[in-house]
Design a protein around this motif. Sequence first.
Motif, short mmCIF file in Angstrom:
data_model
loop_
_atom_site.label_atom_id
_atom_site.label_comp_id
_atom_site.label_asym_id
_atom_site.label_seq_id
_atom_site.Cartn_x
_atom_site.Cartn_y
_atom_site.Cartn_z
N SER A 233 0.82 -1.21 0.00
CA SER A 233 0.00 0.00 0.00
C SER A 233 0.86 1.26 0.00
O SER A 233 0.42 2.31 -0.48
CB SER A 233 -0.93 0.01 1.21
N LEU A 234 2.07 1.15 0.53
CA LEU A 234 2.98 2.29 0.53
C LEU A 234 3.65 2.49 -0.83
O LEU A 234 4.14 3.57 -1.13
CB LEU A 234 4.06 2.09 1.60
N LEU A 235 3.65 1.43 -1.65
CA LEU A 235 4.35 1.47 -2.93
C LEU A 235 3.43 1.84 -4.09
O LEU A 235 3.88 2.41 -5.08
CB LEU A 235 4.99 0.11 -3.22
N PHE A 236 2.15 1.48 -3.99
CA PHE A 236 1.22 1.65 -5.10
C PHE A 236 0.12 2.64 -4.77
O PHE A 236 -0.25 2.81 -3.59
CB PHE A 236 0.55 0.31 -5.46
N ASN A 237 -0.41 3.26 -5.80
CA ASN A 237 -1.60 4.10 -5.64
C ASN A 237 -2.83 3.20 -5.55
O ASN A 237 -3.00 2.29 -6.36
CB ASN A 237 -1.76 5.02 -6.85
N ASN A 238 -3.68 3.44 -4.57
CA ASN A 238 -4.93 2.68 -4.46
C ASN A 238 -4.71 1.18 -4.61
O ASN A 238 -5.17 0.55 -5.58
CB ASN A 238 -5.94 3.16 -5.52
N PHE A 239 -3.97 0.59 -3.67
CA PHE A 239 -3.76 -0.86 -3.68
C PHE A 239 -5.03 -1.50 -3.13
O PHE A 239 -5.32 -1.42 -1.93
CB PHE A 239 -2.55 -1.21 -2.82
N LEU A 240 -5.80 -2.12 -4.03
CA LEU A 240 -7.16 -2.56 -3.70
C LEU A 240 -7.29 -4.07 -3.78
O LEU A 240 -7.26 -4.65 -4.88
CB LEU A 240 -8.17 -1.91 -4.66
N LEU A 241 -7.46 -4.72 -2.64
CA LEU A 241 -7.75 -6.15 -2.60
C LEU A 241 -9.26 -6.30 -2.62
O LEU A 241 -9.95 -5.83 -1.71
CB LEU A 241 -7.15 -6.79 -1.34
N ILE A 242 -9.79 -6.97 -3.67
CA ILE A 242 -11.23 -6.97 -3.91
C ILE A 242 -11.81 -8.38 -3.98
O ILE A 242 -12.87 -8.61 -4.54
CB ILE A 242 -11.57 -6.20 -5.20
N GLY A 243 -11.12 -9.36 -3.40
CA GLY A 243 -11.59 -10.75 -3.44
C GLY A 243 -11.93 -11.25 -2.05
O GLY A 243 -12.05 -10.48 -1.10
N PRO A 244 -12.07 -12.58 -1.93
CA PRO A 244 -11.91 -13.60 -2.97
C PRO A 244 -13.07 -13.60 -3.96
O PRO A 244 -14.23 -13.52 -3.58
CB PRO A 244 -11.89 -14.92 -2.19
N PHE A 245 -12.72 -13.73 -5.25
CA PHE A 245 -13.73 -13.66 -6.30
C PHE A 245 -14.78 -14.76 -6.15
O PHE A 245 -15.94 -14.55 -6.49
CB PHE A 245 -13.08 -13.77 -7.68
N ASN A 246 -14.36 -15.94 -5.69
CA ASN A 246 -15.32 -17.04 -5.59
C ASN A 246 -16.40 -16.77 -4.54
O ASN A 246 -17.44 -17.43 -4.53
CB ASN A 246 -14.60 -18.35 -5.26
#
Length: 458
Positions: A233-246
């Motif tokens: 999250s410190l390295l990327f813009n808007n680091f978004l974990l949006i799972g688990p897809f199942n």
Amino acid sequence: MEITGKKHVGVFTFPFASHPPLLLNVVRRLASAAPAVVFSFFSSAKFNNALFTERGCDNILPYDISDGLPEGYGYDRKVVGEAQIGLFLGVAEEEFKRGVQAAEKDVGVRVSCLVVDVFLWFSGDLAGEMKIPWVAFWTAGSSSLSAHFHTDLIRQKYDKLKDSVRLDDEIPNLIPGLPMIRFSDIPKEVIFGDLESPFATMLHKMVGAITKATAVLVNSFQELDPDLTNNLSLLFNNFLLIGPFNLVSKQKPSSKSDESCCISWLDTQNPRSVAYISFGTVCTPPPHELVALAEALEETKTPFLWSLNNDAQKHLPSGFLDRTTTNGWGKIVPWAPQVQVLSHCSIGVFVTHGGWNSVLESIGAGVPMICRSFFGDQPTNAWMIERVWRVGVRIEGGSFTKHGTCGALQLVLSSSSDDGLKQRIEALKDLAHKSVGPNGSSARNFKTLVDVVTGATL
């Protein structure tokens, strides 16, 4: 077709393995949440024909792009793996540019955002030229993403340590956010093999581009890897974990459904007694390992449901099928509805290659794992399963032997030897389900993604 007054999002897929259907999963969720947005979905004809029963799907419009194979050769031509990826990458940038122009002409609206498989690193430059947001999707887990992102750092450490440590020695802080891992569990494209191959080069270029992304999407949930999540999250813009897809997608029944009657067979078994065995659609252990696995199942008398293609079944020990399936404690099928199988109360362990989708499906069902990894992120996932989350074991020595497999089955399935493994997998299952529920971390992250794609945050 002109659709005025609407947003138009271009979706770029990496047309190999499970990449296109995973990205389509994201797009279908976005299309449902943002019905005023048109999504132009670019993939090879092979995948579009498989993924779309009709050429249009609500506000998702499929467009074919070339996979790089010479015209007329078709998919029966034995151009696979790195060679095929190289051919695709040779034409990909121009193909996607051509596709965007065609889609903009059809829709009558300029593309206002790109949602792409992060392997297509060059799309960031295209988004920059178009002055629009660039959303990058990573199909695997946070640990493998971190390993690839820190490739240069890991290579420096390897060059420094390779003469003083073994590949199986545990190295502290090799990957930021992960206290311990071994060089042998790092994806081979980071430090081993042909680092100049098209695939390895693509991954390295991805690392240089990903920090420019407006958002980075991962099929995972924050509570699974909090330290890695915080670091990334410190390295990327808007680091978004949006799972688990199942757990968040309403899956349409497969055309295969349950032709082999797996669920009705599982209904006849005792709770948490069955070993479900599947290595995905790409991986198959060599014949001698199939024999060892079969012998271990017989030796321990473990009830099993084994998804094994017909070609591989011929390598099983003589008489194995008759001895195990005629009396009802074993079942071998060419394909199984995995999500439904793992959710069945009779499943006690998942014997798996450790592919990321399978790992998340097992966690979502609360089923511990026995891992026999092959390539890519699978060794990293197996390390996380055994040593970090402690919800399963890796097969002893990295390949199936009768002795090692017997031990793994007895360890995971025996309640007397349980050291809390089942409690830990149940705890992760609860966290996974909460993350996608109302106000869960993945649900909140998805709302942020919708804002990015629709321009609400810009």
